[in-house]
Design an enzyme around this catalytic site. Structure first.
Site, PDB file in Angstrom:
ATOM      1  CB  CYS A  88      -0.925   0.022   1.212  1.00  0.00           C
ATOM      2  SG  CYS A  88      -1.812  -1.505   1.475  1.00  0.00           S
ATOM      3  CG  HIS A 347      -6.485   1.348  -0.202  1.00  0.00           C
ATOM      4  ND1 HIS A 347      -5.311   1.817  -0.761  1.00  0.00           N
ATOM      5  CD2 HIS A 347      -6.098   0.568   0.855  1.00  0.00           C
ATOM      6  CE1 HIS A 347      -4.280   1.355  -0.077  1.00  0.00           C
ATOM      7  NE2 HIS A 347      -4.730   0.593   0.901  1.00  0.00           N
ATOM      8  CB  CYS A 377      -0.903   1.223   7.528  1.00  0.00           C
ATOM      9  SG  CYS A 377      -2.520   0.883   6.782  1.00  0.00           S
TER      10      CYS A 377
END
Length: 391
Positions: A88, A347, A377
């Site tokens: 990510c 996302h 994160c």
């Protein structure tokens, strides 16, 4: 000493899973934003030294999708392009790498960002050894490579449950946070606040052309009552739901990086200087807390305190981890994700780092903010953060 600066930024709208971009490969989304940042900076494409793009889901996407985007948009064949996978955090880590490249003199102009198509992540089977009889298991590469903890053999959602338990974050807190994210994003979208960062995407089909110019995952009219009715997703007694977690999405984002001296030589006004960047590791079981040590390191490197920050974009992988980060960092929640976050916007994992950076850059400009921080994160137990400053 000269600093690295960002002179242009752009992103596609964020598409829903199997939504408008369902048949558009990641590199085609990436090509759109590469073209946009070069045009917005007003430089000749032949001057781009390097392209660095984050992408997590590359199975069956062809060799080096960053190079595919680079070549598709007409950037120089003589310059390099490569993909990184820091899950990510990929789309933000590429910007730190771009800063290093230009500051070391290894490149003059670098395009950095991320691209992702979660919709086109294939299912796969290990058939090379052969199987004489019986059923064959198909592997969902989106989950296996993007959303599954390799160390504890469970979904990222379970790590959010771990954070909720350890930080004593209730279901009610998470749902309230998620509704606030949706409401802020809805208000921002209606006010046209994302318009400057978004590059419209034209989808061609047998029925003609469709122009997608707005994020399609944002849920208008989100209410706490509706959020409370969503069932837990990862444990019967759990608190993490599809409603208080980020989505599965498609999209791309990019920025154009050079040194401050190079920008001055060209008469370009930077959007912001890169003041610092940092990564850090945490226990994979509580991966969502990675932004805490990463942000602290980035602030220390910049010589700033939390109180110096005017704006923060902290990726909302899950409401539980976002709440934990806000608590432990102690920053003013009113300056965090002022236009909503990933719970609402979405996302697209390899692109999200640069998506939040885009949103931060344009909001800093709108508010004449001086200091900002972007952080995410990272699956596997990490965090990444980057500090921006404007004169």
């Amino acid at each position: 000493m000269t600093k690295a600066v960002i002179v242009s930024a752009a992103r596609t709208p964020v598409g829903s899973f199997l939504g408008s971009f369902a048949n558009l490969p990641a590199h085609e989304l990436g090509a759109i934003v590469l073209k946009a940042v070069v045009e917005r900076a007003g430089i000749d494409p032949s001057e781009v030294s390097e392209t660095i793009l984050g992408q997590v889901l590359t199975a069956a996407q062809g060799q080096n999708p960053a190079r595919q985007a680079h070549i598709k948009v007409g950037l120089p064949r003589e310059s390099a392009a490569w993909v990184i996978n820091q899950v990510c955090g990929s789309g933000l880590r590429t910007v730190a790498l771009a800063a290093q490249q230009v500051l070391l003199g290894d490149a003059r102009i670098v395009v950095a960002g991320g691209q992702e198509s979660m919709s086109l992540a294939p299912h796969a089977a290990y058939i090379a050894p052969g199987q004489k009889m019986g059923d064959m298991k198909m592997l969902d590469t989106m989950i296996k490579d993007g959303l599954w903890d390799a160390f504890n053999d469970y979904h990222m959602g379970t790590t959010a449950e771990n954070v909720a338990g350890k930080w004593e974050i209730s279901r009610a807190e998470q749902d309230q946070f998620a509704v606030a994210s949706q409401n802020k994003a809805e208000a921002a979208q209606k006010a046209g606040k994302f318009a400057d960062e978004i590059v419209p995407v034209t989808i061609k089909s047998r029925k003609g052309e469709t122009v997608v110019d707005a994020d399609e995952y944002i849920r208008h009219g989100a209410t706490l009552e509706a959020m409370e009715n969503v069932r837990p997703a990862f444990s019967k007694e759990g608190t993490v739901t599809a409603g208080n977690a980020s989505g599965l999405n498609d999209g791309a984002a990019a920025v154009l990086v050079m040194t401050e001296d190079e920008a001055a030589r060209r008469g370009l006004t930077p959007l912001a200087r890169i003041a610092s960047y940092a990564t850090a590791g945490v226990d994979p079981q509580i991966m969502g807390t990675g932004p805490i040590p990463a942000s602290r390191k980035a602030l220390e490197k910049a010589g700033w305190s939390v109180g110096d920050l005017d704006l923060v974009e902290a990726n909302e992988a899950f409401a539980a981890q976002a709440i934990a980060v806000n608590r432990d960092m102690g920053w003013d929640p009113s300056i965090v994700n002022v236009n909503g976050g990933a719970i609402a916007i979405g996302h697209p994992i390899g692109a999200s780092g640069c998506r939040i950076l885009n949103t931060l850059l344009f909001e800093m400009q709108r508010r004449d903010a001086k200091k900002g921080l972007a952080t995410l994160c990272i699956g596997g137990g990490m965090g990444v953060a980057l500090c921006l400053e404007r004169p």
